[in-house]
Design a protein around this motif. Structure first.
Motif, PDB file in Angstrom:
ATOM      1  N   GLU B 197      28.733   2.044  -2.246  1.00 40.95           N
ATOM      2  CA  GLU B 197      27.897   1.337  -3.224  1.00 40.95           C
ATOM      3  C   GLU B 197      28.764   0.695  -4.322  1.00 40.95           C
ATOM      4  OE1 GLU B 197      24.837   2.964  -6.475  1.00 40.95           O
ATOM      5  OE2 GLU B 197      24.633   3.977  -4.525  1.00 40.95           O
ATOM      6  N   LEU B 198      29.732   1.477  -4.812  1.00 46.15           N
ATOM      7  CA  LEU B 198      30.642   0.968  -5.840  1.00 46.15           C
ATOM      8  C   LEU B 198      31.501  -0.173  -5.309  1.00 46.15           C
ATOM      9  CD1 LEU B 198      32.114   3.997  -7.776  1.00 46.15           C
ATOM     10  CD2 LEU B 198      31.269   1.857  -8.764  1.00 46.15           C
ATOM     11  N   ALA B 199      32.050   0.042  -4.112  1.00 47.97           N
ATOM     12  CA  ALA B 199      32.921  -0.980  -3.522  1.00 47.97           C
ATOM     13  C   ALA B 199      32.148  -2.294  -3.380  1.00 47.97           C
ATOM     14  CB  ALA B 199      33.430  -0.513  -2.159  1.00 47.97           C
ATOM     15  N   LYS B 200      30.861  -2.173  -3.139  1.00 45.75           N
ATOM     16  CA  LYS B 200      30.018  -3.349  -2.927  1.00 45.75           C
ATOM     17  C   LYS B 200      29.782  -4.151  -4.204  1.00 45.75           C
ATOM     18  CE  LYS B 200      26.596  -4.351   0.511  1.00 45.75           C
ATOM     19  NZ  LYS B 200      25.824  -3.812   1.614  1.00 45.75           N
ATOM     20  N   THR B 201      30.205  -3.615  -5.355  1.00 43.40           N
ATOM     21  CA  THR B 201      30.097  -4.396  -6.591  1.00 43.40           C
ATOM     22  C   THR B 201      31.331  -5.274  -6.788  1.00 43.40           C
ATOM     23  OG1 THR B 201      31.191  -2.735  -8.000  1.00 43.40           O
ATOM     24  CG2 THR B 201      28.812  -2.499  -7.697  1.00 43.40           C
ATOM     25  N   ALA B 202      32.324  -5.114  -5.902  1.00 43.11           N
ATOM     26  CA  ALA B 202      33.614  -5.782  -6.136  1.00 43.11           C
ATOM     27  C   ALA B 202      33.630  -7.242  -5.707  1.00 43.11           C
ATOM     28  CB  ALA B 202      34.720  -5.034  -5.394  1.00 43.11           C
ATOM     29  N   ASP B 203      34.192  -8.085  -6.585  1.00 37.58           N
ATOM     30  CA  ASP B 203      34.545  -9.448  -6.191  1.00 37.58           C
ATOM     31  C   ASP B 203      35.892  -9.424  -5.476  1.00 37.58           C
ATOM     32  OD1 ASP B 203      32.322 -10.710  -7.642  1.00 37.58           O
ATOM     33  OD2 ASP B 203      33.387 -10.036  -9.434  1.00 37.58           O
ATOM     34  N   HIS B 213      40.151   1.799   9.513  1.00 35.90           N
ATOM     35  CA  HIS B 213      38.774   1.262   9.587  1.00 35.90           C
ATOM     36  C   HIS B 213      37.784   2.002   8.715  1.00 35.90           C
ATOM     37  CE1 HIS B 213      39.576  -0.963  13.653  1.00 35.90           C
ATOM     38  NE2 HIS B 213      40.315  -1.400  12.641  1.00 35.90           N
ATOM     39  N   PHE B 214      38.243   2.512   7.587  1.00 38.58           N
ATOM     40  CA  PHE B 214      37.381   3.240   6.648  1.00 38.58           C
ATOM     41  C   PHE B 214      36.367   2.298   5.989  1.00 38.58           C
ATOM     42  CE2 PHE B 214      36.418   4.948   2.441  1.00 38.58           C
ATOM     43  CZ  PHE B 214      36.184   6.296   2.703  1.00 38.58           C
ATOM     44  N   VAL B 215      36.845   1.119   5.636  1.00 35.98           N
ATOM     45  CA  VAL B 215      35.998   0.156   4.920  1.00 35.98           C
ATOM     46  C   VAL B 215      35.235  -0.715   5.916  1.00 35.98           C
ATOM     47  CG1 VAL B 215      36.010  -1.831   3.333  1.00 35.98           C
ATOM     48  CG2 VAL B 215      37.489   0.148   2.882  1.00 35.98           C
ATOM     49  N   THR B 216      33.955  -0.445   6.034  1.00 39.37           N
ATOM     50  CA  THR B 216      33.098  -1.219   6.946  1.00 39.37           C
ATOM     51  C   THR B 216      32.369  -2.292   6.146  1.00 39.37           C
ATOM     52  OG1 THR B 216      31.211   0.216   6.530  1.00 39.37           O
ATOM     53  CG2 THR B 216      32.711   0.864   8.312  1.00 39.37           C
ATOM     54  N   LYS B 217      31.538  -3.058   6.808  1.00 39.80           N
ATOM     55  CA  LYS B 217      30.819  -4.120   6.089  1.00 39.80           C
ATOM     56  C   LYS B 217      29.883  -3.562   5.027  1.00 39.80           C
ATOM     57  CE  LYS B 217      27.315  -4.997   9.758  1.00 39.80           C
ATOM     58  NZ  LYS B 217      26.744  -3.661   9.642  1.00 39.80           N
ATOM     59  N   ASP B 218      29.512  -2.297   5.149  1.00 40.18           N
ATOM     60  CA  ASP B 218      28.645  -1.686   4.130  1.00 40.18           C
ATOM     61  C   ASP B 218      29.349  -1.501   2.780  1.00 40.18           C
ATOM     62  OD1 ASP B 218      26.732  -1.529   6.082  1.00 40.18           O
ATOM     63  OD2 ASP B 218      27.284   0.516   6.669  1.00 40.18           O
ATOM     64  N   PHE B 219      30.655  -1.692   2.764  1.00 37.47           N
ATOM     65  CA  PHE B 219      31.428  -1.550   1.520  1.00 37.47           C
ATOM     66  C   PHE B 219      31.659  -2.906   0.839  1.00 37.47           C
ATOM     67  CE2 PHE B 219      33.592   2.745   1.591  1.00 37.47           C
ATOM     68  CZ  PHE B 219      32.972   3.226   2.732  1.00 37.47           C
ATOM     69  N   VAL B 220      31.223  -3.969   1.468  1.00 39.69           N
ATOM     70  CA  VAL B 220      31.701  -5.287   1.029  1.00 39.69           C
ATOM     71  C   VAL B 220      30.554  -6.195   0.606  1.00 39.69           C
ATOM     72  CG1 VAL B 220      33.017  -7.334   1.726  1.00 39.69           C
ATOM     73  CG2 VAL B 220      33.719  -5.066   2.532  1.00 39.69           C
ATOM     74  N   LYS B 221      30.707  -6.746  -0.582  1.00 42.20           N
ATOM     75  CA  LYS B 221      29.737  -7.723  -1.087  1.00 42.20           C
ATOM     76  C   LYS B 221      30.000  -9.055  -0.392  1.00 42.20           C
ATOM     77  CE  LYS B 221      30.144  -9.376  -5.480  1.00 42.20           C
ATOM     78  NZ  LYS B 221      29.958  -9.303  -6.947  1.00 42.20           N
ATOM     79  N   PRO B 222      28.963  -9.735   0.050  1.00 44.18           N
ATOM     80  CA  PRO B 222      29.207 -11.049   0.674  1.00 44.18           C
ATOM     81  C   PRO B 222      29.983 -11.948  -0.280  1.00 44.18           C
ATOM     82  CG  PRO B 222      26.933 -10.348   1.039  1.00 44.18           C
ATOM     83  CD  PRO B 222      27.538  -9.348   0.098  1.00 44.18           C
ATOM     84  N   GLY B 223      31.034 -12.550   0.238  1.00 44.79           N
ATOM     85  CA  GLY B 223      31.840 -13.455  -0.582  1.00 44.79           C
ATOM     86  C   GLY B 223      33.027 -12.787  -1.266  1.00 44.79           C
ATOM     87  N   ALA B 224      33.163 -11.479  -1.120  1.00 46.53           N
ATOM     88  CA  ALA B 224      34.276 -10.771  -1.766  1.00 46.53           C
ATOM     89  C   ALA B 224      35.616 -11.133  -1.116  1.00 46.53           C
ATOM     90  CB  ALA B 224      34.055  -9.266  -1.682  1.00 46.53           C
ATOM     91  N   VAL B 225      36.681 -10.946  -1.901  1.00 49.61           N
ATOM     92  CA  VAL B 225      38.049 -11.065  -1.390  1.00 49.61           C
ATOM     93  C   VAL B 225      38.508  -9.647  -1.044  1.00 49.61           C
ATOM     94  CG1 VAL B 225      40.432 -11.666  -1.977  1.00 49.61           C
ATOM     95  CG2 VAL B 225      38.527 -13.097  -2.800  1.00 49.61           C
ATOM     96  N   VAL B 226      38.922  -9.446   0.198  1.00 47.91           N
ATOM     97  CA  VAL B 226      39.244  -8.091   0.656  1.00 47.91           C
ATOM     98  C   VAL B 226      40.722  -7.992   1.024  1.00 47.91           C
ATOM     99  CG1 VAL B 226      38.711  -6.301   2.356  1.00 47.91           C
ATOM    100  CG2 VAL B 226      36.881  -7.779   1.482  1.00 47.91           C
ATOM    101  N   ILE B 227      41.410  -7.066   0.359  1.00 45.72           N
ATOM    102  CA  ILE B 227      42.845  -6.863   0.585  1.00 45.72           C
ATOM    103  C   ILE B 227      43.034  -5.504   1.254  1.00 45.72           C
ATOM    104  CG2 ILE B 227      45.101  -6.645  -0.527  1.00 45.72           C
ATOM    105  CD1 ILE B 227      43.890  -9.408  -0.960  1.00 45.72           C
ATOM    106  N   ASP B 228      43.700  -5.535   2.386  1.00 43.64           N
ATOM    107  CA  ASP B 228      43.837  -4.318   3.198  1.00 43.64           C
ATOM    108  C   ASP B 228      45.291  -3.840   3.175  1.00 43.64           C
ATOM    109  OD1 ASP B 228      43.787  -2.334   5.078  1.00 43.64           O
ATOM    110  OD2 ASP B 228      42.806  -3.548   6.632  1.00 43.64           O
ATOM    111  N   VAL B 229      45.520  -2.710   2.502  1.00 44.95           N
ATOM    112  CA  VAL B 229      46.880  -2.180   2.374  1.00 44.95           C
ATOM    113  C   VAL B 229      47.207  -1.201   3.515  1.00 44.95           C
ATOM    114  CG1 VAL B 229      48.472  -0.980   0.796  1.00 44.95           C
ATOM    115  CG2 VAL B 229      46.723  -2.475  -0.150  1.00 44.95           C
ATOM    116  N   GLY B 230      46.197  -0.825   4.277  1.00 50.91           N
ATOM    117  CA  GLY B 230      46.371   0.230   5.275  1.00 50.91           C
ATOM    118  C   GLY B 230      47.341  -0.108   6.398  1.00 50.91           C
ATOM    119  N   MET B 231      48.065   0.919   6.819  1.00 44.63           N
ATOM    120  CA  MET B 231      48.932   0.818   8.009  1.00 44.63           C
ATOM    121  C   MET B 231      48.674   2.087   8.801  1.00 44.63           C
ATOM    122  SD  MET B 231      51.326  -1.791   7.665  1.00 44.63           S
ATOM    123  CE  MET B 231      53.102  -1.569   7.500  1.00 44.63           C
TER     124      MET B 231
END
Lengths: 284, 284
Positions: B197-203, B213-231
């Motif tokens: 819910e919190l992640a979904k407030t992020a621009d 693959h922890f962050v699914t579409k349920d974490f993302v606000k449409p139009g957000a910029v998503v940076i993936d540091v995971g390896m």
């Protein structure tokens, strides 16, 4: 239902009693905690702050001096004074009262203080230790706030904390300390949009904006713990906080007043850190 | 509409080209940027990382050596090696590859590196400078992410940023850098409730959790910029990020892939800081 008032004055007095005993015990072992305050120029507010610090130190039995330096002292000369007290074994804490005159680089002066004698927690190395979660000396205001939250059994882990204000001496270190205690922390500031809405998500709300009565009930979730760092004067010269106390106390679960809230704790943590530094010279 | 893919590899190549020219120019002035990597023991992942750093340094014309030290080296001996390179004028950057064997105090080693030769940005004094908003050497991953946001004209001021993860090398410095650019920043972690819910407030959403693959579409606000540091590696050994790329790219406005996203930028910023440090020895 009206909020519990977090009595910073009473808590500060209680901590001071314990500190007084510690100081006495250290004296018996031959070490008197010593604090030197370097005061440059004649800023009115600084004069008051410094006098209060001196008075408190004396009450606790801490050996305290204030070295007053002229407003036109050169950076080099001030650095020499810092270097002198870095070496001086009688002083376990060195505090350079801010702000400094414009011709002096504050960062350079703070960087020159021996981190082991830094009682304000402003030295970059102490700031860095805080950021990596291994704090040493801490900025006194956020440190005092953590002590208040602890004394009033405020649950922090997993809670939503919102800090309004991102100063180096309050907002940013406050956020780090709350994070260390497992809060989810949001730092907000003058560029934040929907500030009231965001503040209203907080279980713990820390207001450190420096604008009198900025935080109204519209910023506060019912049941939140509200910490007011503000020290402002209203149009009649009366000391007021950043929080509109009268209306916010009706919805918060706990709230700090102004005065007798955060203020007395800040100065107490300064004394506590001076005593800590003195103790360490015995058990390095 | 599918998101713009932030091409970390292409940007890293572009920055590397510029760095290569800078190195050549420095050489003409008689200074070859030098990087020493201290590698203790035979951790497999570390071997790979170090080899990649060495290779990249060589491509850019940076003089780079790897000193391999036995896993049972004493803390004192390692400190001596650090002290040696602190003095050695040929090396402008010193990197101690982490993790170190358990009998060695990592903090003590990092603290021993001359802050002016700290190319990882992990020295507490550099961390402190970051916290007070006057950064010097920066942790390379968040530094690289800021460069990507800049290159793709991502608006930061006044935007809501959420960082998932609070490590010293990514999450915490990332939050500080975004704050410096006037984002409203929330730091979340394993104790955070309602994380999606919190992640979904992020621009701007930065995922640095270390769980594939922890962050699914349920974490993302449409139009957000998503940076993936995971390896991370999936069950077939394939390299995957913290973000479920295939579904998130359908709603984000921009997204970094894994591989070819954050990874190549991290190593490039390490080289950039080595070159910067070398430049400063010319113009101190």
């Amino acid at each position: 239902m009206s909020a519990t008032i977090i009595d910073g004055k009473a808590l500060a007095d209680q901590l001071s009693m314990a500190l007084k005993k510690e100081v006495a015990a250290l004296k018996e072992k031959g070490t008197t905690p010593g604090l030197v305050v370097l005061l440059v120029g004649d800023n009115q507010a600084s004069q008051v702050y410094v006098r209060n610090k001196e008075k408190r130190a004396q009450e606790l039995g801490i050996h305290s001096i204030v070295e007053r330096l002229p407003a036109d002292i050169s950076e080099t000369e001030l650095l020499e004074r810092v270097a002198f007290y870095n070496q001086h074994q009688e002083y376990h804490g060195i505090l350079v009262q801010l702000p400094l005159p414009k011709h002096i680089n504050e960062e350079k002066i703070i960087l020159a203080i021996d981190p082991k004698k830094d009682v304000d927690g402003f030295h970059p190395i102490n700031m860095g230790k805080l950021l990596i979660g291994k704090p040493d000396a801490l900025p006194c205001t956020p440190y005092g706030i953590m002590k208040m939250l602890e004394a009033y059994d405020v649950e922090i882990a997993g809670k939503q904390a919102v800090v309004i204000g991102r100063s180096n001496i309050v907002g940013k270190p406050m956020a780090q300390l709350l994070l260390m205690k497992d809060a989810t922390v949001t730092i907000t500031h003058s560029k934040t949009q929907n500030l009231a809405e965001l503040a209203k998500t907080a279980d713990i709300l820390v207001a450190a904006i420096g604008q009198g009565h900025f935080v109204t009930k519209d910023f506060v979730k019912p049941g939140a713990v509200v910490i007011d760092v503000g020290m402002n004067h209203d149009e009649n010269g009366k000391l007021i906080g950043d929080v509109k106390f009268d209306e916010v106390k009706e919805i918060a679960s706990m709230i700090t007043p102004v005065p007798r809230g955060v203020g007395p704790m800040t100065i107490t943590m300064l004394m506590a850190q001076t005593v800590d530094h003195a103790k360490r010279t015995l058990n390095p």
